[in-house]
Scaffold this active site. Structure first.
Site: not given
Length: 487
Positions: A249-253
């Site tokens: 997810s966007k949390r990972h970049g």
RNA sequence: GGCGCCAUGGUGUAAUUGGUUAACACGCCGCCCUCUCAAGGCGGAGAGUUCGGGUUCGAUCCCCGAUGGCGCUACCA
């Protein structure tokens, strides 16, 4: 050309509720590889029946991602929002054959009951109360204008199973499957109906999609059976996870494919990287020494691809490995092939090289072994292409902080200016003799020159750089060594 | 919670589908090369195959259980 059972028809069916993300891209890639391997057909279908969340802008983003990856499709894009009549007809069939029924429960009621069920520790499934309403009564209520959804009547007992090409036999007890909604009260189909109607209508032979759909599959299988249609082959591909093994997810970049283009990733490298996430060519991918090969061009990928090589476990997206693929591709490309990709980067950086085409190509070849991504050609290696460039402060601090060295470089500039020959050998000889004469280590002048000439501490062999830049630039930039860092 | 799926070094994957010192790639560490940094060459650390039981002469591989992770659990897709 007549179609035979051996030419598969597959599809990529994204919903335009976001940009093309890497998981979707990988699914698209696998479908593409499968279709191309067998000379089949890839259909692009936009699943935009969720009007709230879908947008045309997102569709464009998805198409852009597909194009960037070089994944061309043969039919479509078809928009589900424009095929509503097909779904209505399919729903009609299901209703007529007793496989579906009208449900008059309101959203509020459902939510309330669900909450109550959860609170009571019961499974929050629809209680099927409208299934007991007489058919004609239901029809009357509907005709009278009462709002209602259409639900699928899941068999009360037994189990529903299917043979997955990746996971093998997967079975669900029918008791676990709720009477899902086919048509919302506004007449718009849900995913469950539209996928099946379309997959049948488009004569798809293989459904290659993310493993997150495994649990939905029995709902679809039930519809195929109710409709009396033969099942396609299902092949669910494992998901792509972030480094912490949770869903990417966007949390990972970056999760959007286009973001990787912006990072300066070569599309072929990204595609190659993606292909090896959840798939392996197995023995076919080994070289003569029995070592695994990982660099595969698209033709090779197409030739090697098969559903058998798809693994069952989720894969972690590894940026380091992607970076490695990228450098491999950049290094392998010749300057001519790299040029258009790099030109895009120059445009973004707002300049065009002030050198001749030949010099530019030579400069690309010179620096590409050191490139990590395409942006390097516009930023770190800018000095090779245009006279206006910046000096990396760290490089200056490391090799050009000394006024003494700067002064020597200015003097060296004069040496070069008065030397007729300007080859790697001659430039080196001049520099080394000069160093000896001045009693300094050649390395100090070499490193200082590198920064003065390129603005960077990192560069190819200095004398190769000199020859590439040409005498005039070298003299000019060395002569300006005193000003470096003062601007 | 229920249901489903999965499980080999940090990561991606191999292992004639029961017999290997568990292999390769990325990453990491060291050395060489050297004008910097990459590359390249050489070498190294890192898993006894999640754990526990079976079956078997023998299990990464078959069976059972546990644990963990992921997915689904909407009038989203």
């Amino acid at each position: 050309m007549s179609e035979s059972v051996s030419t598969p028809r597959v599809r990529f069916a994204p919903s335009p509720t976001g940009y093309l993300h890497v998981g979707g891209a990988r699914t698209a890639l696998f479908n593409w590889l499968y279709a191309r391997h067998f000379g089949g057909t890839l259909i692009l279908r936009i699943e935009d029946t969720d009007f709230e969340r879908s947008s045309e802008e997102m569709v464009e983003g998805i198409l852009e991602g597909m194009r960037w990856l070089g994944l061309n499709w043969d039919e479509g894009p078809f928009y589900q929002s424009k095929r509503l009549e097909l779904y209505r007809q399919t729903a009609e069939k299901l209703l007529a054959s007793g496989h579906a029924y009208y449900c008059f429960c309101t959203r509020e009621e459902l939510e309330q009951r669900r909450a109550a069920a959860v609170a009571a520790g019961r499974p929050p499934m629809y209680d099927r109360r409208c299934r007991r309403i007489e058919k004609d009564i239901a029809a009357q209520r509907k005709a009278a204008g009462e709002a209602c959804a259409l639900r699928f009547a899941v068999p009360e007992g037994g189990a529903t199973s299917f043979e997955d090409a990746v996971f093998g036999k997967v079975e669900f007890s029918n008791a676990e499957i709720e009477d899902f909604v086919l048509l919302r009260s506004d007449g718009i189909p849900t995913y469950h109906l539209s996928v099946v109607a379309d997959d049948i209508d488009m004569r798809l032979t293989h459904i290659i999609r993310g493993a997150d759909h495994i649990s939905n599959t029995p709902k679809q299988v039930l519809q195929y059976r109710a409709l009396g249609v033969q099942l396609p082959v299902f092949a669910h591909v494992p998901l792509i996870l972030g480094p912490d093994k949770t869903r990417l997810s966007k949390r990972h970049g970056a999760t959007s494919v286009i973001a990787y283009k912006e990072f300066g990733i070569v599309p072929e490298a990204f595609r190659n990287f993606l292909s090896l996430l959840g798939w392996t060519p197995g023995a076919a991918g080994k070289d003569a020494d029995g070592k695994d090969r990982e660099i595969f061009g698209s033709d090779e990928l197409i030739r090697l691809f098969s559903l058998d090589g798809i693994s069952k476990s989720n894969a972690v997206f590894d940026n380091d490995k992607l970076a490695w693929f990228n450098t491999e591709y950049i290094r392998a490309y010749d300057a001519q092939k790299l040029l258009p990709l790099i030109e895009e980067e120059w445009a973004k950086a707002g300049f065009t090289p002030d050198r001749s085409q030949d010099e530019v190509l030579a400069a690309i070849n010179l620096v590409k072994p050191r490139a990590r991504n395409l942006k390097d050609f516009a930023i770190a290696f800018r000095a090779y292409f245009i006279d206006s460039f910046e000096y990396d402060p760290a490089a200056v601090a490391k090799f050009l902080k000394d006024d003494f060295v700067r002064a020597l470089l200015v003097e060296l500039a004069a040496r070069y200016e008065s030397t007729a020959e300007f080859t790697e050998a001659s430039t080196e000889q001049v520099l080394r003799e000069f160093a000896e004469e001045k009693g300094v280590k050649a390395g100090a002048l070499i490193n200082g020159s590198r920064v003065a000439l390129t603005g960077q501490a990192v560069a190819p062999s200095l004398f190769a750089v000199m020859v590439n830049l040409g005498k005039n630039r070298v003299v000019k930039r060395l002569a300006a060594a005193n000003n470096v860092g003062t601007v």
